[in-house]
Design a protein around this motif. Structure first.
Motif, mmCIF file in Angstrom:
data_model
loop_
_atom_site.group_PDB
_atom_site.id
_atom_site.type_symbol
_atom_site.label_atom_id
_atom_site.label_comp_id
_atom_site.label_asym_id
_atom_site.label_seq_id
_atom_site.Cartn_x
_atom_site.Cartn_y
_atom_site.Cartn_z
ATOM 1 N N LYS A 186 -18.727 -39.076 54.051
ATOM 2 C CA LYS A 186 -19.154 -39.432 55.896
ATOM 3 C C LYS A 186 -19.183 -40.680 56.488
ATOM 4 C CE LYS A 186 -22.661 -36.746 59.064
ATOM 5 N NZ LYS A 186 -22.582 -35.977 59.316
ATOM 6 N N GLY A 187 -18.741 -40.915 57.697
ATOM 7 C CA GLY A 187 -18.988 -42.584 58.298
ATOM 8 C C GLY A 187 -18.470 -43.376 57.645
ATOM 9 N N GLN A 188 -17.452 -42.288 56.973
ATOM 10 C CA GLN A 188 -16.112 -44.032 56.092
ATOM 11 C C GLN A 188 -15.048 -43.456 57.110
ATOM 12 O OE1 GLN A 188 -16.325 -43.327 52.048
ATOM 13 N NE2 GLN A 188 -18.368 -44.382 52.274
ATOM 14 N N THR A 189 -14.376 -44.794 57.392
ATOM 15 C CA THR A 189 -12.620 -44.680 57.510
ATOM 16 C C THR A 189 -11.458 -44.536 56.846
ATOM 17 O OG1 THR A 189 -13.161 -43.377 60.347
ATOM 18 C CG2 THR A 189 -11.016 -43.930 59.811
ATOM 19 N N LEU A 190 -10.326 -44.066 56.028
ATOM 20 C CA LEU A 190 -9.907 -44.395 55.591
ATOM 21 C C LEU A 190 -7.810 -44.112 56.844
ATOM 22 C CD1 LEU A 190 -10.067 -43.415 51.880
ATOM 23 C CD2 LEU A 190 -9.955 -45.898 52.791
ATOM 24 N N ASN A 191 -7.172 -45.061 56.559
ATOM 25 C CA ASN A 191 -5.740 -44.576 57.106
ATOM 26 C C ASN A 191 -4.723 -44.628 56.775
ATOM 27 O OD1 ASN A 191 -7.022 -45.333 60.506
ATOM 28 N ND2 ASN A 191 -7.317 -47.615 59.617
ATOM 29 N N PHE A 193 -15.143 -48.928 46.509
ATOM 30 C CA PHE A 193 -16.290 -47.730 46.668
ATOM 31 C C PHE A 193 -16.901 -47.622 44.802
ATOM 32 C CE2 PHE A 193 -12.508 -46.459 49.541
ATOM 33 C CZ PHE A 193 -13.550 -46.258 50.635
ATOM 34 N N ASP A 194 -18.231 -47.210 45.142
ATOM 35 C CA ASP A 194 -19.060 -46.342 44.190
ATOM 36 C C ASP A 194 -17.983 -44.818 43.940
ATOM 37 O OD1 ASP A 194 -20.656 -44.813 42.584
ATOM 38 O OD2 ASP A 194 -21.727 -46.851 42.345
ATOM 39 N N LEU A 195 -17.955 -44.906 42.330
ATOM 40 C CA LEU A 195 -17.526 -43.464 42.419
ATOM 41 C C LEU A 195 -18.684 -42.203 42.040
ATOM 42 C CD1 LEU A 195 -13.918 -44.228 40.297
ATOM 43 C CD2 LEU A 195 -13.987 -43.448 42.321
ATOM 44 N N LYS A 196 -19.616 -42.514 41.598
ATOM 45 C CA LYS A 196 -20.693 -41.846 41.652
ATOM 46 C C LYS A 196 -21.496 -41.763 43.482
ATOM 47 C CE LYS A 196 -24.976 -41.306 39.038
ATOM 48 N NZ LYS A 196 -25.676 -41.804 37.704
ATOM 49 N N THR A 197 -21.806 -42.951 44.279
ATOM 50 C CA THR A 197 -22.450 -42.508 44.905
ATOM 51 C C THR A 197 -21.299 -41.824 46.377
ATOM 52 O OG1 THR A 197 -22.647 -44.631 45.581
ATOM 53 C CG2 THR A 197 -23.751 -43.971 44.102
ATOM 54 N N ARG A 198 -20.483 -42.701 46.398
ATOM 55 C CA ARG A 198 -19.421 -42.655 46.750
ATOM 56 C C ARG A 198 -19.285 -43.523 48.245
ATOM 57 N NH1 ARG A 198 -16.782 -36.250 47.027
ATOM 58 N NH2 ARG A 198 -17.526 -35.948 45.051
ATOM 59 N N LYS A 199 -20.718 -44.527 48.051
ATOM 60 C CA LYS A 199 -21.049 -45.571 49.164
ATOM 61 C C LYS A 199 -19.967 -46.853 49.070
ATOM 62 C CE LYS A 199 -23.743 -49.409 49.832
ATOM 63 N NZ LYS A 199 -25.103 -50.196 49.285
ATOM 64 N N GLY A 200 -19.140 -46.762 50.291
ATOM 65 C CA GLY A 200 -18.146 -47.613 50.161
ATOM 66 C C GLY A 200 -18.054 -48.867 51.188
ATOM 67 N N ARG A 201 -17.906 -49.857 50.808
ATOM 68 C CA ARG A 201 -17.831 -51.188 51.813
ATOM 69 C C ARG A 201 -16.425 -51.637 52.753
ATOM 70 N NH1 ARG A 201 -21.137 -57.243 51.039
ATOM 71 N NH2 ARG A 201 -20.282 -58.048 52.886
ATOM 72 N N LYS A 202 -16.062 -52.398 53.474
ATOM 73 C CA LYS A 202 -14.491 -52.911 53.536
ATOM 74 C C LYS A 202 -14.684 -53.852 53.722
ATOM 75 C CE LYS A 202 -11.618 -51.996 57.729
ATOM 76 N NZ LYS A 202 -11.349 -51.082 58.999
ATOM 77 N N LEU A 203 -13.739 -54.292 53.659
ATOM 78 C CA LEU A 203 -13.813 -55.935 54.097
ATOM 79 C C LEU A 203 -12.656 -56.574 54.697
ATOM 80 C CD1 LEU A 203 -14.780 -59.233 53.329
ATOM 81 C CD2 LEU A 203 -12.959 -58.808 51.339
ATOM 82 N N ASP A 204 -12.323 -56.804 55.747
ATOM 83 C CA ASP A 204 -11.311 -57.273 56.521
ATOM 84 C C ASP A 204 -10.660 -58.005 55.788
ATOM 85 O OD1 ASP A 204 -11.774 -55.016 58.571
ATOM 86 O OD2 ASP A 204 -12.939 -56.367 59.573
ATOM 87 N N LEU A 205 -8.951 -57.976 55.826
ATOM 88 C CA LEU A 205 -8.923 -59.864 55.553
ATOM 89 C C LEU A 205 -7.800 -60.418 56.535
ATOM 90 C CD1 LEU A 205 -7.175 -57.553 52.224
ATOM 91 C CD2 LEU A 205 -9.406 -59.473 52.211
ATOM 92 N N PRO A 206 -8.619 -61.373 57.355
ATOM 93 C CA PRO A 206 -7.664 -62.479 57.933
ATOM 94 C C PRO A 206 -6.785 -62.848 58.061
ATOM 95 C CG PRO A 206 -9.962 -62.393 57.866
ATOM 96 C CD PRO A 206 -9.420 -61.588 56.669
ATOM 97 N N GLY A 207 -5.422 -62.436 58.334
ATOM 98 C CA GLY A 207 -4.417 -62.371 58.634
ATOM 99 C C GLY A 207 -2.938 -61.913 57.904
ATOM 100 N N ILE A 208 -3.284 -60.668 56.844
ATOM 101 C CA ILE A 208 -3.030 -59.831 55.919
ATOM 102 C C ILE A 208 -2.656 -59.156 57.419
ATOM 103 C CG2 ILE A 208 -3.364 -58.151 54.326
ATOM 104 C CD1 ILE A 208 -2.420 -60.793 53.436
ATOM 105 N N VAL A 209 -1.702 -58.395 57.342
ATOM 106 C CA VAL A 209 -1.207 -57.224 58.673
ATOM 107 C C VAL A 209 -0.397 -56.152 57.076
ATOM 108 C CG1 VAL A 209 -0.030 -59.165 59.595
ATOM 109 C CG2 VAL A 209 1.626 -58.363 58.153
ATOM 110 N N PHE A 210 -0.257 -55.917 56.185
ATOM 111 C CA PHE A 210 -0.183 -54.636 55.465
ATOM 112 C C PHE A 210 -0.015 -55.297 53.756
ATOM 113 C CE2 PHE A 210 3.801 -51.934 53.399
ATOM 114 C CZ PHE A 210 3.357 -50.543 54.360
ATOM 115 N N ALA A 211 -1.628 -54.952 54.041
ATOM 116 C CA ALA A 211 -2.160 -54.797 52.227
ATOM 117 C C ALA A 211 -1.628 -54.097 51.347
ATOM 118 C CB ALA A 211 -3.846 -55.066 52.010
ATOM 119 N N ASN A 212 -0.787 -54.174 50.007
ATOM 120 C CA ASN A 212 -0.581 -53.321 49.752
ATOM 121 C C ASN A 212 -0.827 -52.900 48.215
ATOM 122 O OD1 ASN A 212 1.720 -52.203 47.965
ATOM 123 N ND2 ASN A 212 3.376 -53.242 50.009
ATOM 124 N N ASP A 213 -0.604 -54.026 46.913
ATOM 125 C CA ASP A 213 -1.654 -53.600 45.583
ATOM 126 C C ASP A 213 -2.852 -54.351 45.704
ATOM 127 O OD1 ASP A 213 -1.759 -51.659 43.751
ATOM 128 O OD2 ASP A 213 -0.374 -53.352 42.327
#
Length: 303
Positions: free
Chosen positions: A94-99, A122-142
């Motif tokens: 809840k409160g997180q968004t994946l595209n 993400f923490d697999l136990k608590t499901r807490k997550g943090r998003k990091l924007d990657l400047p200049g990246i247009v199609f982050a893949n692997d």
């Protein structure tokens, strides 16, 4: 992404892991012992193996095969080792968004996943997550973790970045983001730890512009190891240096080394994407997502 031992006539060595994981296998030539396909997914781009919980996690675009859309419909699903869905939409919480989540890496209870112009931890136990924007990246893949660094490929803008530290979940200060190369005509897709601190990667451009397998040593430019093979996506390396990879051009999972070149192992994929591999009592299980079909194919490799 432990050490195992398995008795097989071609002598398997197990050391490490897949992005998930654990244990690259040292093998001569693999043979496909069996294949099984499971359905019921949206559009799965990546599969990761969690060696502690012995489960799989899939990155899923959802109902629409539009890899660059920020539609908020992406998810991470928890799957058993026989392909049954344990929890659909395990993430985001809840409160997180994946595209359109793509490459996944799992290590020590943490899961990293790319999402267009960012990477999540993400923490697999608590499901807490943090998003990091990657400047200049247009199609982050692997993604791949080596030591304390996280490596992220972008096959559309032809660059590779390093995030330090890889574990930025609880860090107050923003992690350092370094562009390791750009515009080298590699178009890196899958990334995986190589030997002696190197990073392996495979290229993905277009049907008329095949790319190959590359290795990059610290502070060096990438080096082409193979011929230009195809439109390469997923990647895994055995302890003796053999490479497993998927190719959209031929719709296949293949094994490669410098002596024998390419040997197809499984075929008839429409969109063979970022797979995981883990050892079992028969040899090596490879779980390949077919992004176009929305399926997982379990390919059992052995002697």
């Amino acid at each position: 992404m432990q050490r195992f031992s398995i008795s097989l006539t071609w002598s398997i060595c197990l050391v490490g892991f897949h992005a998930m994981i654990a244990a690259p296998v040292c093998a001569k030539e693999f043979k496909v012992l069996s294949e099984q396909t499971t359905t019921g997914f949206g559009h799965v781009e990546s599969v990761a193996y969690d060696p502690k919980a012995k489960v799989l996690y899939t990155s899923d675009f959802g109902p629409d095969l539009k890899p660059g859309d920020k539609d908020g419909k992406g998810k991470i699903t928890k799957v058993s080792l026989d392909g049954k869905i344990i929890e659909d939409g395990f993430l985001p919480a809840k409160g997180q968004t994946l595209n359109k989540p793509k490459g996944i890496w799992i290590k020590d209870g943490r899961l990293w996943v790319t999402d267009i112009d960012s990477v999540w931890e993400f923490d697999l136990k608590t499901r807490k997550g943090r998003k990091l924007d990657l400047p200049g990246i247009v199609f982050a893949n692997d993604v791949a973790v080596i030591g304390e660094a996280l490596f992220v490929s972008d096959n559309r803008s032809d660059q590779l970045v390093r995030v330090e530290p890889a574990d930025f979940m609880e860090r107050f200060a923003a992690p350092k983001i370094t562009v390791l190369f750009k515009d080298k005509s590699i178009f890196p897709n899958g990334v995986y730890p190589g030997k002696s601190g190197t990073l392996l990667m495979v290229g993905f451009k277009g049907k008329d512009e095949p790319r190959g397998i590359y290795s990059m040593a610290p502070n060096k430019d990438p080096e082409l190891l193979s011929d230009n093979i195809g439109m390469l996506d997923g990647l895994y390396m055995t302890s003796d240096g053999d490479v497993l990879a998927t190719d959209w051009m031929t719709g296949s999972l293949f094994q490669w080394n410098k002596t024998t070149g390419v040997k197809k192992l499984a075929t008839d994929f429409k969109g063979p994407a970022d797979f995981c591999a883990f050892p079992n009592d028969k040899g090596l299980m490879v779980v390949v997502p077919d992004l176009v079909k929305g399926e997982l194919r379990f390919v059992q490799l052995g002697k």
